[in-house]
Design a protein around this motif. Structure first.
Motif, PDB file in Angstrom:
ATOM      1  N   ARG A  20       0.718  -1.127   0.024  1.00  0.00           N
ATOM      2  CA  ARG A  20       0.031   0.013   0.035  1.00  0.00           C
ATOM      3  C   ARG A  20       0.739   1.147  -0.132  1.00  0.00           C
ATOM      4  NH1 ARG A  20      -3.928   2.271   4.663  1.00  0.00           N
ATOM      5  NH2 ARG A  20      -4.852   4.045   3.397  1.00  0.00           N
ATOM      6  N   ALA A  21       0.666   2.270  -0.950  1.00  0.00           N
ATOM      7  CA  ALA A  21       1.267   3.261  -1.112  1.00  0.00           C
ATOM      8  C   ALA A  21       0.842   4.254  -0.223  1.00  0.00           C
ATOM      9  CB  ALA A  21       1.426   3.865  -2.524  1.00  0.00           C
ATOM     10  N   ALA A  22       1.699   5.001   0.564  1.00  0.00           N
ATOM     11  CA  ALA A  22       1.117   6.076   1.532  1.00  0.00           C
ATOM     12  C   ALA A  22       0.616   7.017   0.943  1.00  0.00           C
ATOM     13  CB  ALA A  22       2.313   6.697   2.269  1.00  0.00           C
ATOM     14  N   VAL A  23      -0.550   7.367   1.180  1.00  0.00           N
ATOM     15  CA  VAL A  23      -1.488   8.452   0.559  1.00  0.00           C
ATOM     16  C   VAL A  23      -1.184   9.573   1.507  1.00  0.00           C
ATOM     17  CG1 VAL A  23      -3.716   9.077  -0.194  1.00  0.00           C
ATOM     18  CG2 VAL A  23      -2.944   6.838  -0.410  1.00  0.00           C
ATOM     19  N   ALA A  24      -0.788  10.674   0.717  1.00  0.00           N
ATOM     20  CA  ALA A  24      -0.636  11.969   1.280  1.00  0.00           C
ATOM     21  C   ALA A  24      -1.951  12.660   1.686  1.00  0.00           C
ATOM     22  CB  ALA A  24       0.137  12.845   0.403  1.00  0.00           C
ATOM     23  N   VAL A  25      -2.148  13.196   2.909  1.00  0.00           N
ATOM     24  CA  VAL A  25      -3.468  13.848   3.124  1.00  0.00           C
ATOM     25  C   VAL A  25      -3.558  15.097   2.750  1.00  0.00           C
ATOM     26  CG1 VAL A  25      -4.599  14.432   5.405  1.00  0.00           C
ATOM     27  CG2 VAL A  25      -3.410  12.591   5.459  1.00  0.00           C
ATOM     28  N   LEU A  64     -16.176  14.242  19.332  1.00  0.00           N
ATOM     29  CA  LEU A  64     -15.714  15.027  18.185  1.00  0.00           C
ATOM     30  C   LEU A  64     -15.124  14.174  17.155  1.00  0.00           C
ATOM     31  CD1 LEU A  64     -14.372  18.226  19.959  1.00  0.00           C
ATOM     32  CD2 LEU A  64     -16.572  18.174  18.428  1.00  0.00           C
ATOM     33  N   GLU A  65     -14.351  13.519  17.548  1.00  0.00           N
ATOM     34  CA  GLU A  65     -13.573  12.386  16.629  1.00  0.00           C
ATOM     35  C   GLU A  65     -14.797  11.652  16.091  1.00  0.00           C
ATOM     36  OE1 GLU A  65     -10.444   8.664  16.734  1.00  0.00           O
ATOM     37  OE2 GLU A  65     -10.378  10.179  18.479  1.00  0.00           O
ATOM     38  N   ARG A  66     -15.723  10.913  16.867  1.00  0.00           N
ATOM     39  CA  ARG A  66     -16.804   9.934  16.265  1.00  0.00           C
ATOM     40  C   ARG A  66     -17.363  10.823  15.081  1.00  0.00           C
ATOM     41  NH1 ARG A  66     -21.770   9.746  16.064  1.00  0.00           N
ATOM     42  NH2 ARG A  66     -22.157  11.279  17.508  1.00  0.00           N
ATOM     43  N   MET A  67     -17.931  11.842  15.466  1.00  0.00           N
ATOM     44  CA  MET A  67     -18.619  12.759  14.668  1.00  0.00           C
ATOM     45  C   MET A  67     -17.932  12.879  13.204  1.00  0.00           C
ATOM     46  SD  MET A  67     -20.032  15.828  17.019  1.00  0.00           S
ATOM     47  CE  MET A  67     -20.782  16.689  15.632  1.00  0.00           C
ATOM     48  N   LEU A  68     -16.658  13.131  13.294  1.00  0.00           N
ATOM     49  CA  LEU A  68     -15.951  13.432  12.026  1.00  0.00           C
ATOM     50  C   LEU A  68     -15.806  12.073  11.103  1.00  0.00           C
ATOM     51  CD1 LEU A  68     -13.247  16.027  13.264  1.00  0.00           C
ATOM     52  CD2 LEU A  68     -15.309  16.474  11.653  1.00  0.00           C
ATOM     53  N   LEU A  69     -15.505  11.027  11.955  1.00  0.00           N
ATOM     54  CA  LEU A  69     -15.407   9.686  11.193  1.00  0.00           C
ATOM     55  C   LEU A  69     -16.542   9.255  10.556  1.00  0.00           C
ATOM     56  CD1 LEU A  69     -12.653   8.202  13.753  1.00  0.00           C
ATOM     57  CD2 LEU A  69     -12.179   9.356  11.484  1.00  0.00           C
ATOM     58  N   GLU A  70     -17.705   9.339  11.613  1.00  0.00           N
ATOM     59  CA  GLU A  70     -18.800   8.904  11.140  1.00  0.00           C
ATOM     60  C   GLU A  70     -19.499   9.687   9.845  1.00  0.00           C
ATOM     61  OE1 GLU A  70     -21.895   8.190  14.092  1.00  0.00           O
ATOM     62  OE2 GLU A  70     -20.556   6.382  15.117  1.00  0.00           O
ATOM     63  N   ALA A  71     -19.174  10.933   9.793  1.00  0.00           N
ATOM     64  CA  ALA A  71     -19.505  11.845   8.814  1.00  0.00           C
ATOM     65  C   ALA A  71     -18.730  11.417   7.352  1.00  0.00           C
ATOM     66  CB  ALA A  71     -19.262  13.272   9.115  1.00  0.00           C
ATOM     67  N   GLY A  72     -17.829  10.581   7.577  1.00  0.00           N
ATOM     68  CA  GLY A  72     -17.015  10.487   6.218  1.00  0.00           C
ATOM     69  C   GLY A  72     -16.232  11.444   5.758  1.00  0.00           C
ATOM     70  N   VAL A  73     -15.939  12.464   6.747  1.00  0.00           N
ATOM     71  CA  VAL A  73     -15.056  13.644   6.261  1.00  0.00           C
ATOM     72  C   VAL A  73     -13.703  13.114   5.981  1.00  0.00           C
ATOM     73  CG1 VAL A  73     -13.806  15.657   7.316  1.00  0.00           C
ATOM     74  CG2 VAL A  73     -16.198  15.154   7.771  1.00  0.00           C
ATOM     75  N   GLY A  74     -12.971  11.954   6.634  1.00  0.00           N
ATOM     76  CA  GLY A  74     -11.848  11.464   6.311  1.00  0.00           C
ATOM     77  C   GLY A  74     -11.781  10.032   7.249  1.00  0.00           C
ATOM     78  N   ASP A  75     -10.547   9.492   7.151  1.00  0.00           N
ATOM     79  CA  ASP A  75     -10.332   8.303   7.789  1.00  0.00           C
ATOM     80  C   ASP A  75      -9.476   8.671   9.356  1.00  0.00           C
ATOM     81  OD1 ASP A  75      -7.590   8.415   7.254  1.00  0.00           O
ATOM     82  OD2 ASP A  75      -7.858   7.021   5.625  1.00  0.00           O
ATOM     83  N   ALA A  76      -9.285   7.702  10.033  1.00  0.00           N
ATOM     84  CA  ALA A  76      -8.572   7.943  11.424  1.00  0.00           C
ATOM     85  C   ALA A  76      -7.283   8.294  11.286  1.00  0.00           C
ATOM     86  CB  ALA A  76      -8.474   6.576  12.135  1.00  0.00           C
ATOM     87  N   ASP A  77      -6.422   7.877  10.053  1.00  0.00           N
ATOM     88  CA  ASP A  77      -5.148   8.361   9.921  1.00  0.00           C
ATOM     89  C   ASP A  77      -5.256  10.039   9.288  1.00  0.00           C
ATOM     90  OD1 ASP A  77      -4.190   5.841  10.498  1.00  0.00           O
ATOM     91  OD2 ASP A  77      -4.092   5.466   8.203  1.00  0.00           O
ATOM     92  N   GLU A  78      -5.971  10.185   8.624  1.00  0.00           N
ATOM     93  CA  GLU A  78      -6.090  11.572   8.392  1.00  0.00           C
ATOM     94  C   GLU A  78      -6.602  12.679   9.554  1.00  0.00           C
ATOM     95  OE1 GLU A  78      -7.798  11.800   3.644  1.00  0.00           O
ATOM     96  OE2 GLU A  78      -9.172  11.207   5.162  1.00  0.00           O
ATOM     97  N   THR A  80      -5.851  11.815  12.660  1.00  0.00           N
ATOM     98  CA  THR A  80      -4.846  11.956  13.489  1.00  0.00           C
ATOM     99  C   THR A  80      -3.602  12.922  13.118  1.00  0.00           C
ATOM    100  OG1 THR A  80      -5.309   9.997  14.289  1.00  0.00           O
ATOM    101  CG2 THR A  80      -2.842  10.672  14.504  1.00  0.00           C
ATOM    102  N   LYS A  81      -3.462  12.772  11.728  1.00  0.00           N
ATOM    103  CA  LYS A  81      -2.639  13.944  11.243  1.00  0.00           C
ATOM    104  C   LYS A  81      -2.967  15.352  11.190  1.00  0.00           C
ATOM    105  CE  LYS A  81      -0.067  14.915   6.726  1.00  0.00           C
ATOM    106  NZ  LYS A  81       1.006  15.678   7.276  1.00  0.00           N
ATOM    107  N   VAL A  82      -4.198  15.906  10.922  1.00  0.00           N
ATOM    108  CA  VAL A  82      -4.360  17.103  10.967  1.00  0.00           C
ATOM    109  C   VAL A  82      -4.442  17.610  12.397  1.00  0.00           C
ATOM    110  CG1 VAL A  82      -5.608  17.265   8.627  1.00  0.00           C
ATOM    111  CG2 VAL A  82      -7.008  16.741  10.535  1.00  0.00           C
ATOM    112  N   SER A  83      -5.197  16.772  13.433  1.00  0.00           N
ATOM    113  CA  SER A  83      -5.079  17.050  14.869  1.00  0.00           C
ATOM    114  C   SER A  83      -3.599  17.275  15.390  1.00  0.00           C
ATOM    115  CB  SER A  83      -5.732  15.926  15.618  1.00  0.00           C
ATOM    116  OG  SER A  83      -7.171  15.729  15.072  1.00  0.00           O
ATOM    117  N   ALA A  84      -2.869  16.430  14.973  1.00  0.00           N
ATOM    118  CA  ALA A  84      -1.449  16.782  15.421  1.00  0.00           C
ATOM    119  C   ALA A  84      -0.764  18.115  14.847  1.00  0.00           C
ATOM    120  CB  ALA A  84      -0.331  15.341  14.912  1.00  0.00           C
ATOM    121  N   GLU A  85      -1.249  18.308  13.824  1.00  0.00           N
ATOM    122  CA  GLU A  85      -0.859  19.483  12.987  1.00  0.00           C
ATOM    123  C   GLU A  85      -1.188  20.832  13.642  1.00  0.00           C
ATOM    124  OE1 GLU A  85      -1.397  19.388   8.861  1.00  0.00           O
ATOM    125  OE2 GLU A  85       0.268  17.887   8.385  1.00  0.00           O
ATOM    126  N   SER A  86      -2.362  20.712  14.274  1.00  0.00           N
ATOM    127  CA  SER A  86      -3.096  21.685  14.869  1.00  0.00           C
ATOM    128  C   SER A  86      -2.926  21.701  16.707  1.00  0.00           C
ATOM    129  CB  SER A  86      -4.602  21.479  14.745  1.00  0.00           C
ATOM    130  OG  SER A  86      -4.976  21.725  13.466  1.00  0.00           O
TER     131      SER A  86
END
Length: 186
Positions: A20-25, A64-78, A80-86
């Protein structure tokens, strides 16, 4: 003109493992989708706490995490990445939905009460309130950038005493802290 005359004959089957190639967020895309979804659900209790500058709990962050994941905004990896950056999920969400003007005003009410300030000083504080309303949180270093330097070219030192500046920065840190509770924190 080229003429060919060949027959395709299947050879031995070989299984190839694909890695699996790493997909950039795409952070901008993720932020836009999350902002749209969250702003459509501002009546949710956890989002109300974010917008009203109430202390977030680990349960709020989970919701908040559940809401975003269930809404299909992105996956858990995405997420995690944007949360860490913020610097955390609470700060990420606050940066998307902002802070209610009343909550930002309330944060600075103790600073303004009991002391007489000049019009320029009050305008400077209201510029901070407006910035918090739009962006949710603000680093104290922004006090030395536009639009703040439009009111005080030397930064807050041009308008306030050292003690007042310390108090302004303390309010900004408190607004930041209330949205930055990490999982596992009490």
């Amino acid at each position: 003109v080229v003429h060919t005359d060949f027959v395709d004959e299947p050879g031995e089957t070989v299984e190839i493992e694909l890695t699996r190639a790493a997909v950039a967020v795409d952070v901008d895309r993720f932020r836009a989708k999350a902002r749209e979804y969250l702003r459509a659900h501002l009546d949710h209790v956890a989002l109300q706490k974010v917008r009203r500058n109430r202390q977030l709990t680990p349960d709020d962050l989970s919701e908040l995490e559940r809401m975003l994941l269930e809404a299909g905004v992105g996956d858990a990896d995405e997420l995690t990445k944007v949360s860490a950056e913020s610097q955390g999920l609470g700060l990420f969400v606050r940066s998307l939905v902002g802070l209610e003007r009343d909550a930002a005003s309330e944060a600075f009410s103790q600073f303004l009460n009991g002391t007489t300030y000049t019009r320029a000083q009050i305008d400077f504080v209201w510029t901070i309130v407006t910035n918090l309303t739009e962006n949710g949180v603000m680093d104290a270093g922004r006090l030395y950038e536009p639009p703040f330097t439009d009111h005080a070219p030397q930064g807050p030192e041009g308008l306030f005493s050292g003690a007042d500046i310390d108090q302004l920065v303390a309010v900004l840190h408190e607004v930041h802290r209330r949205a930055s509770t990490q999982r596992g924190a009490a």
